[in-house]
Design a protein around this motif. Structure first.
Motif, PDB file in Angstrom:
ATOM      1  N   UNK A 120       0.824  -1.205   0.000  1.00 45.06           N
ATOM      2  CA  UNK A 120       0.000   0.000   0.000  1.00 45.06           C
ATOM      3  C   UNK A 120       0.858   1.254   0.000  1.00 45.06           C
ATOM      4  N   UNK A 121       0.274   2.349  -0.497  1.00 42.23           N
ATOM      5  CA  UNK A 121       0.927   3.653  -0.508  1.00 42.23           C
ATOM      6  C   UNK A 121       0.038   4.668   0.203  1.00 42.23           C
ATOM      7  N   UNK A 122       0.511   5.903   0.291  1.00 45.95           N
ATOM      8  CA  UNK A 122      -0.271   6.949   0.960  1.00 45.95           C
ATOM      9  C   UNK A 122      -1.597   7.186   0.235  1.00 45.95           C
ATOM     10  N   UNK A 123      -1.535   7.340  -1.090  1.00 43.92           N
ATOM     11  CA  UNK A 123      -2.762   7.584  -1.849  1.00 43.92           C
ATOM     12  C   UNK A 123      -3.534   6.304  -2.111  1.00 43.92           C
ATOM     13  N   UNK A 124      -2.845   5.202  -2.178  1.00 46.19           N
ATOM     14  CA  UNK A 124      -3.526   3.946  -2.525  1.00 46.19           C
ATOM     15  C   UNK A 124      -3.831   3.075  -1.336  1.00 46.19           C
ATOM     16  N   UNK A 125      -3.967   3.681  -0.147  1.00 44.39           N
ATOM     17  CA  UNK A 125      -4.253   2.897   1.054  1.00 44.39           C
ATOM     18  C   UNK A 125      -5.588   2.189   0.924  1.00 44.39           C
ATOM     19  N   UNK A 159      -7.478   3.494   5.243  1.00 40.92           N
ATOM     20  CA  UNK A 159      -6.659   2.966   6.328  1.00 40.92           C
ATOM     21  C   UNK A 159      -5.736   4.068   6.835  1.00 40.92           C
ATOM     22  N   UNK A 160      -6.140   4.694   7.932  1.00 47.14           N
ATOM     23  CA  UNK A 160      -5.384   5.825   8.466  1.00 47.14           C
ATOM     24  C   UNK A 160      -3.995   5.403   8.922  1.00 47.14           C
ATOM     25  N   UNK A 161      -3.880   4.189   9.435  1.00 49.47           N
ATOM     26  CA  UNK A 161      -2.573   3.709   9.899  1.00 49.47           C
ATOM     27  C   UNK A 161      -1.579   3.635   8.746  1.00 49.47           C
ATOM     28  N   UNK A 162      -2.050   3.120   7.614  1.00 49.59           N
ATOM     29  CA  UNK A 162      -1.182   3.035   6.433  1.00 49.59           C
ATOM     30  C   UNK A 162      -0.766   4.425   5.980  1.00 49.59           C
ATOM     31  N   UNK A 163      -1.704   5.364   5.981  1.00 47.47           N
ATOM     32  CA  UNK A 163      -1.398   6.721   5.533  1.00 47.47           C
ATOM     33  C   UNK A 163      -0.375   7.394   6.455  1.00 47.47           C
ATOM     34  N   UNK A 164      -0.530   7.179   7.757  1.00 47.56           N
ATOM     35  CA  UNK A 164       0.411   7.785   8.707  1.00 47.56           C
ATOM     36  C   UNK A 164       1.807   7.191   8.532  1.00 47.56           C
ATOM     37  N   UNK A 165       1.887   5.851   8.442  1.00 46.10           N
ATOM     38  CA  UNK A 165       3.186   5.196   8.276  1.00 46.10           C
ATOM     39  C   UNK A 165       3.831   5.610   6.954  1.00 46.10           C
ATOM     40  N   UNK A 166       3.019   5.653   5.871  1.00 41.45           N
ATOM     41  CA  UNK A 166       3.548   6.059   4.567  1.00 41.45           C
ATOM     42  C   UNK A 166       4.044   7.500   4.614  1.00 41.45           C
ATOM     43  N   UNK A 167       3.296   8.377   5.290  1.00 41.43           N
ATOM     44  CA  UNK A 167       3.709   9.773   5.391  1.00 41.43           C
ATOM     45  C   UNK A 167       5.012   9.902   6.178  1.00 41.43           C
ATOM     46  N   UNK A 168       5.145   9.136   7.244  1.00 40.45           N
ATOM     47  CA  UNK A 168       6.394   9.165   8.031  1.00 40.45           C
ATOM     48  C   UNK A 168       7.569   8.716   7.177  1.00 40.45           C
ATOM     49  N   UNK A 169       7.371   7.658   6.393  1.00 37.37           N
ATOM     50  CA  UNK A 169       8.455   7.170   5.536  1.00 37.37           C
ATOM     51  C   UNK A 169       8.782   8.164   4.426  1.00 37.37           C
ATOM     52  N   UNK A 170       7.761   8.840   3.886  1.00 34.37           N
ATOM     53  CA  UNK A 170       8.007   9.860   2.859  1.00 34.37           C
ATOM     54  C   UNK A 170       8.840  11.002   3.441  1.00 34.37           C
TER      55      UNK A 170
END
Length: 344
Positions: A163-168, A176-187
């Motif tokens: 999964x990605x930030x936009x494609x969660x 999936x807010x968790x995926x978005x937060x983790x993806x944003x942190x990694x970005x």
């Protein structure tokens, strides 16, 4: 487009096999160590292992990049002289500048080699993970089952690797807010490490006279353009790809810190810092030598004794030489005695 597509195909297919082989090798290792083979943690650690293998293989190119960048910095005063001399003739200026680089054994494009060589690997991993998630498409040594397992794996059971930030993927009607937060942190981590890696090079390993030349202006542009580009594009990258790039940046930061600390360019802040460290070590080493002073004179006394040995032999030879003339002088004395006898 057909020719370009064929060239891309011939480049990407070998990379699929190389990446999948290393990835599966690490995955098998973590499975042997007891991690769940279908879990996201084993696949995430396999991506990190893949990154370490790739960066280790690129160490010779990184060393070449550092040397080229260092030579470019040291040549900036000469480049400025050429600009003053041939500023009215751009063609002549370009020819003389390239001749200067050639004579110095450096290449202005060598500093981009590690990034350029990593980009195909980056896109190959992206396509391998993205197509496995969307179409269950297998590439390289990944079969359909392992590709599906790779795409469906979730870190800690809640963060899909694909999964990605936009494609969660959504949970019900909510993303999936968790995926978005983790993806944003990694970005943000990927962007920050890209920025600080370049900043580390400019702040510590560039001489003052090189900070105002065209090469410095180019470096300053890249200092801000690259992080922004990666940040904007990172929101579309899968978490597995973000993990790869962030790990690669951290490797670059550590490797560059080691090289700058131990082999800085002359006239740079890092070079002055190394001189200060060397002076401190020398002072400390000097105190140690004073403590061991009793040992040193013994060595020094033995060395002169060894050198004086031939002189003693020469002295003996001189004494022998003195005896020889004495024996020879007795010869002349006999005629003298004979003369005295004649007088009598």
């Amino acid at each position: 487009m057909g020719i370009i597509g064929d060239i891309g195909h011939y480049i990407m297919v070998p990379l699929y096999y190389i990446i999948s082989a290393v990835l599966l090798g690490w995955h098998k290792l973590f499975e042997t160590l007891g991690l769940d083979p279908s879990g996201g943690l084993s696949w995430a650690l396999s991506i990190i292992g893949l990154t370490l293998v790739i960066r280790a293989a690129l160490i010779p190119l990184f060393v070449k990049q550092i040397k080229s960048s260092r030579n470019m910095q040291l040549l900036q005063p000469k480049v400025k002289e050429l600009q003053k001399k041939y500023g009215h003739d751009r063609q002549k200026l370009a020819e003389e500048t390239m001749k200067l680089y050639k004579d110095a054994g450096t290449n202005p494009f060598a500093s981009c080699l590690p990034i350029l060589l990593q980009m195909p690997i980056f896109f190959a991993l992206f396509r391998l993970l993205d197509q496995a998630a969307r179409r269950n498409t297998a590439h390289g040594f990944l079969d359909t089952e392992s590709a599906k397992q790779f795409a469906d794996s979730q870190i800690f059971g809640v963060i899909p690797v694909a999964d990605s930030f936009w494609g969660a993927r959504t949970w019900g009607d909510e993303p999936n807010a968790t995926v978005m937060v983790v993806a944003l942190i990694l970005v943000l981590a990927m962007t920050a490490t890209t920025f600080f890696t370049q900043r580390q090079l400019m702040a510590k390993n560039m001489p003052a006279e090189a900070m105002s030349g065209p090469y410095a202006q180019q470096q300053k542009m890249l200092l801000y353009i690259l992080p922004v580009a990666f940040g904007l594009g990172g929101v579309a990258f899968p978490i597995g790809v973000l993990l790869y790039w962030t790990t690669s940046n951290l490797w670059t930061m550590g490797q560059q810190f080691y090289v700058i600390r131990n082999n800085p360019a002359p006239g740079t802040p890092a070079f002055k810092a190394k001189q200060d460290r060397d002076k401190a070590k020398a002072a400390k080493h000097g105190k140690t030598l004073v403590e061991d002073e009793a040992v040193e004179p013994v060595v020094e006394e033995r060395r002169p004794a060894a050198r004086q040995q031939p002189k003693r032999q020469t002295k003996a030879q001189r004494q022998q030489a003195k005896k020889s003339p004495g024996g020879g002088s007795a010869g002349p004395k006999k005629p003298t005695n004979t003369n005295k006898g004649d007088r009598r």
